[in-house]
Enzyme design. Structure first.
Site, PDB file in Angstrom:
ATOM      1  N   LYS A 128      43.661  54.346  42.134  1.00 52.98           N
ATOM      2  CA  LYS A 128      44.472  53.409  42.918  1.00 52.98           C
ATOM      3  C   LYS A 128      44.991  52.317  41.997  1.00 52.98           C
ATOM      4  O   LYS A 128      44.260  51.413  41.613  1.00 52.98           O
ATOM      5  CB  LYS A 128      43.679  52.759  44.054  1.00 52.98           C
ATOM      6  CG  LYS A 128      44.631  52.046  45.034  1.00 52.98           C
ATOM      7  CD  LYS A 128      43.996  50.988  45.885  1.00 52.98           C
ATOM      8  CE  LYS A 128      43.895  49.655  45.207  1.00 52.98           C
ATOM      9  NZ  LYS A 128      45.188  49.036  44.870  1.00 52.98           N
ATOM     10  N   GLU A 152      35.260  45.324  35.006  1.00 47.91           N
ATOM     11  CA  GLU A 152      35.871  44.506  33.946  1.00 47.91           C
ATOM     12  C   GLU A 152      36.632  43.398  34.657  1.00 47.91           C
ATOM     13  O   GLU A 152      37.638  43.647  35.307  1.00 47.91           O
ATOM     14  CB  GLU A 152      36.804  45.363  33.079  1.00 47.91           C
ATOM     15  CG  GLU A 152      36.974  44.816  31.683  1.00 47.91           C
ATOM     16  CD  GLU A 152      38.117  43.831  31.548  1.00 47.91           C
ATOM     17  OE1 GLU A 152      38.012  42.726  32.146  1.00 47.91           O
ATOM     18  OE2 GLU A 152      39.074  44.148  30.838  1.00 47.91           O
ATOM     19  N   CYS A 157      43.426  39.904  29.896  1.00 60.06           N
ATOM     20  CA  CYS A 157      42.041  39.502  30.175  1.00 60.06           C
ATOM     21  C   CYS A 157      41.375  38.903  28.943  1.00 60.06           C
ATOM     22  O   CYS A 157      40.499  38.054  29.056  1.00 60.06           O
ATOM     23  CB  CYS A 157      41.241  40.670  30.726  1.00 60.06           C
ATOM     24  SG  CYS A 157      41.333  42.148  29.731  1.00 60.06           S
ATOM     25  N   GLU A 194      39.749  31.143  34.906  1.00 64.39           N
ATOM     26  CA  GLU A 194      40.782  32.010  34.339  1.00 64.39           C
ATOM     27  C   GLU A 194      42.114  31.693  35.013  1.00 64.39           C
ATOM     28  O   GLU A 194      42.279  31.931  36.211  1.00 64.39           O
ATOM     29  CB  GLU A 194      40.389  33.474  34.589  1.00 64.39           C
ATOM     30  CG  GLU A 194      41.274  34.461  33.891  1.00 64.39           C
ATOM     31  CD  GLU A 194      40.856  35.908  34.141  1.00 64.39           C
ATOM     32  OE1 GLU A 194      40.596  36.262  35.306  1.00 64.39           O
ATOM     33  OE2 GLU A 194      40.788  36.673  33.175  1.00 64.39           O
TER      34      GLU A 194
HETATM   35  O1  TXE Z   1      43.464  40.880  41.340  1.00 64.36           O
HETATM   36  P1  TXE Z   1      42.621  41.819  42.250  1.00 64.36           P
HETATM   37  P2  TXE Z   1      44.616  39.871  41.716  1.00 64.36           P
HETATM   38  C1  TXE Z   1      42.332  38.084  37.452  1.00 64.36           C
HETATM   39  C2  TXE Z   1      43.355  37.001  37.192  1.00 64.36           C
HETATM   40  C3  TXE Z   1      44.118  36.981  38.460  1.00 64.36           C
HETATM   41  C4  TXE Z   1      43.024  37.243  39.462  1.00 64.36           C
HETATM   42  C5  TXE Z   1      43.468  37.762  40.774  1.00 64.36           C
HETATM   43  O2  TXE Z   1      42.702  35.767  37.002  1.00 64.36           O
HETATM   44  O3  TXE Z   1      44.763  35.771  38.681  1.00 64.36           O
HETATM   45  O4  TXE Z   1      42.219  38.200  38.837  1.00 64.36           O
HETATM   46  O5  TXE Z   1      44.399  38.793  40.583  1.00 64.36           O
HETATM   47  C6  TXE Z   1      42.498  45.943  44.076  1.00 64.36           C
HETATM   48  N1  TXE Z   1      38.613  46.664  47.331  1.00 64.36           N
HETATM   49  N2  TXE Z   1      42.726  39.353  36.893  1.00 64.36           N
HETATM   50  O6  TXE Z   1      44.360  39.242  43.051  1.00 64.36           O
HETATM   51  O7  TXE Z   1      42.793  41.503  43.694  1.00 64.36           O
HETATM   52  C7  TXE Z   1      43.938  45.553  43.988  1.00 64.36           C
HETATM   53  O8  TXE Z   1      44.704  46.258  44.929  1.00 64.36           O
HETATM   54  C8  TXE Z   1      39.123  47.484  46.417  1.00 64.36           C
HETATM   55  C9  TXE Z   1      41.971  39.770  35.747  1.00 64.36           C
HETATM   56  O9  TXE Z   1      45.890  40.559  41.565  1.00 64.36           O
HETATM   57  O10 TXE Z   1      41.273  41.841  41.676  1.00 64.36           O
HETATM   58  C10 TXE Z   1      44.230  45.930  42.538  1.00 64.36           C
HETATM   59  O11 TXE Z   1      44.419  47.327  42.434  1.00 64.36           O
HETATM   60  N3  TXE Z   1      40.155  47.147  45.606  1.00 64.36           N
HETATM   61  C11 TXE Z   1      42.194  41.189  35.458  1.00 64.36           C
HETATM   62  C12 TXE Z   1      42.943  45.543  41.826  1.00 64.36           C
HETATM   63  O12 TXE Z   1      41.950  45.495  42.851  1.00 64.36           O
HETATM   64  C13 TXE Z   1      40.694  45.940  45.779  1.00 64.36           C
HETATM   65  C14 TXE Z   1      43.534  41.738  35.631  1.00 64.36           C
HETATM   66  C15 TXE Z   1      42.975  44.190  41.128  1.00 64.36           C
HETATM   67  O13 TXE Z   1      43.376  43.212  42.032  1.00 64.36           O
HETATM   68  C16 TXE Z   1      40.199  45.031  46.738  1.00 64.36           C
HETATM   69  C17 TXE Z   1      44.174  41.233  36.821  1.00 64.36           C
HETATM   70  C18 TXE Z   1      39.112  45.445  47.536  1.00 64.36           C
HETATM   71  N4  TXE Z   1      38.562  44.653  48.461  1.00 64.36           N
HETATM   72  C19 TXE Z   1      43.778  40.055  37.389  1.00 64.36           C
HETATM   73  N5  TXE Z   1      40.943  43.899  46.667  1.00 64.36           N
HETATM   74  C20 TXE Z   1      41.516  41.677  34.213  1.00 64.36           C
HETATM   75  N6  TXE Z   1      40.198  41.846  34.268  1.00 64.36           N
HETATM   76  O14 TXE Z   1      42.143  41.961  33.229  1.00 64.36           O
HETATM   77  C21 TXE Z   1      41.869  44.087  45.709  1.00 64.36           C
HETATM   78  N7  TXE Z   1      41.734  45.331  45.159  1.00 64.36           N
END
Ligand code: TXE
Length: 492
Positions: free
Chosen positions: A176, A251, A285, A386
């Site tokens: 996904k 991660e 990240c 972050e």
């Molecule tokens: O990430 P989400 P978001 C950090 C960065 C950013 C913050 C939020 O600080 O501002 O996270 O970003 C899926 N069950 N990173 O809100 O929500 C979602 O659809 C299952 C760090 O965009 O964590 C997407 O595919 N899946 C990071 C994925 O999770 C779920 C990179 C990431 O989205 C879900 C990006 C749920 N309940 C953002 N809720 C890194 N580690 O590099 C969401 N998703």
């Protein structure tokens, strides 16, 4: 995409069962880049069921490793064949520059090649139990059904860091991608089909975490959830997975220190601190968002950084003169703007940036200028949280021990940089830092063959390297007695 079905379940492409779709936005100009099918929770459950059936029927897990390795190499060749198309799609979706997208495609190609080699050369372990009639060996088997959830900053790269080792291991999976950036994962899944991945082994669903998360993670048919994304979401996934004792690999980002001693090489330090934080507009990240500079050089160093930051060409990723693109969405830019306002209210000194570019040609995109805050300290949320945007905070130190303490003072622990011309000090500091990757006199580089992941709240598990394959494997100890005899414990 644009009328073609985007869900790949059990070996067939299909539209969402309720006909739902989502518009994917090009962050460089706010236009609709594509319209993509949006799966229902039932579609997600069907995808898990298809992966379960493909695993349980036993054919894929039992495929000879040579055949799996050959398949991975075919995928690598297809990625290179379609590199330009995939890179353009990634830029359209994320806004990152084409040059960055091309590097991403080369990276994912190397990951497939690495795991093809690793799986073909991995061997079982014989254990001497002191009895010549016992053959004791430890073997690795595929873990089962994996749910792979990726974010929007490196959409294809983060997904491939999961899919390549999972395929190599003989697991089956549901992928996904982020609902914000699904385009390259859709295109890539077509390549997997072309390469000959059997039906049900890789399944693809699109949609938001809010809509599909429960179906994918609160699911007894799943053996492993590998997630890259925000810390808050990671925690929710870990809690949900615990209900079924499902294995999780997380991660969750970082707040990464870049420590510069006064004796560090000046030119490479300025250049790499700048690149380390402003590449991809900070949406990385491992971005080096915390500059920790020795007091004696800090003023000059920050002044030079600011001078160069102001010259960074922010623009449309498709324009070859752009050096960095927009933030991924209006919503994400709003979050970054909130952090800038917070930094100012917390008393940090805004040195440069802190605004949208004033070029009218960029007005429709979600651009933001490289931003530097000086005179920061650990009480400020811009130093501890972050921001995931083009924001550098500057802290100062006078003693080595202080630099180490600052570098370790984070709930995260993904990556860190150290710059000094004193090799002994460099080694001391590197060993003292509690981060999953530490660069000494370099920043941001990684390779498919070396592990990637974090200490602390940056998550658990590792991607890439041999450990990245082990995430998708179970370990079995087989004790085989070729001359069975009674144990003789009970005498009756
Ligand atoms: O990430 P989400 P978001 C950090 C960065 C950013 C913050 C939020 O600080 O501002 O996270 O970003 C899926 N069950 N990173 O809100 O929500 C979602 O659809 C299952 C760090 O965009 O964590 C997407 O595919 N899946 C990071 C994925 O999770 C779920 C990179 C990431 O989205 C879900 C990006 C749920 N309940 C953002 N809720 C890194 N580690 O590099 C969401 N998703």
């Amino acid at each position: 995409m644009d009328g073609e079905p985007d869900l790949y379940i059990g070996g067939s492409w299909r539209h969402a069962s309720d006909g739902g779709t989502r518009e994917v936005i090009n962050p460089s100009d706010g236009s609709v880049a594509a319209t993509v099918d949006e799966a229902t929770p039932d579609d997600a459950r069907a995808a898990v069921a298809a992966a379960r059936a493909a695993f349980d029927d036993g054919q894929w897990p039992a495929t000879a490793v040579a055949d799996r390795a050959a398949l991975l190499l075919r995928v690598a060749d297809l990625l290179q064949r379609d590199k330009d198309r995939l890179a353009r799609l990634e830029t359209l979706d994320t806004g990152k520059t084409l040059a960055e997208s091309e590097i991403d495609i080369d990276d994912v190609t190397s990951v497939f090649r690495y795991y093809a080699h690793l799986i073909a050369t991995q061997s079982d372990r014989l254990v001497d139990v002191g009895d010549p009639t016992v053959i004791s060996r430890v073997v690795r088997e595929p873990i089962g059904v994996c749910v792979l959830i990726a974010p929007w900053n490196y959409p294809l790269l983060q997904m491939v860091w999961k899919i390549a080792p999972a395929l190599a291991a003989g697991a089956t999976m549901v992928a996904k991608p982020s609902e914000v950036t699904p385009l390259t994962t859709i295109a890539f899944t077509h390549l997997l089909v072309e390469a000959g991945v059997p039906a049900g082994v890789v399944n693809l669903v699109q949609g938001s975490g809010a809509r599909l998360g429960e179906a994918l993670t609160d699911n007894a048919a799943v053996d492993l959830i590998s997630f890259t994304g925000g810390a808050a979401t990671g925690r929710v996934i870990a809690e949900t997975a615990a209900k079924h004792v499902t294995r999780v690999a997380l991660e969750l980002g970082g707040k990464n220190p870049h420590i510069v001693f006064a004796d560090a090489d000046w030119e490479s330090s300025v250049d790499q601190v700048l690149t380390g934080v402003f590449l991809h507009s900070g949406q990385v990240c491992s971005s080096g968002t915390r500059l920790i500079a020795e007091e004696s050089i800090a003023d000059d160093f920050v002044a030079e950084l600011a001078r160069r930051a102001e010259k960074i060409r922010v623009g449309d990723g498709m324009d070859p003169t752009s050096e960095t693109g927009p933030l991924v969405s209006e919503q994400h830019r709003a979050k970054v703007e909130e952090y800038v306002a917070l930094g100012i209210s917390e008393g940090a000194v805004l040195v440069t940036g802190g605004a949208r570019p004033d070029d009218p040609a960029l007005a429709a995109g979600s651009f933001y200028l490289p931003t530097i805050f000086d005179r920061c300290d650990r009480s400020m949320r811009i130093v501890t949280e972050e921001t995931f945007g083009p924001i550098l905070t500057v802290e100062r130190f006078t003693e080595e021990s202080e630099a180490i303490a600052l570098g370790n003072d984070t709930q995260y622990g993904l990556a860190a940089g150290v710059r000094t011309s004193d090799a002994a000090r460099g080694e001391r500091v590197v060993r003292a830092l509690r981060h999953g990757t530490v660069w000494l006199n370099d920043f941001g580089y990684y390779t498919a063959a070396a592990e990637w992941g974090g200490y602390g709240k940056s998550g658990n598990g590792r991607e890439l390297g041999p450990t990245g394959l082990a995430e998708y494997q179970e370990i079995k100890h087989i004790w085989h007695n070729v001359a069975p005899k009674p144990a003789g414990w009970f005498k009756g």
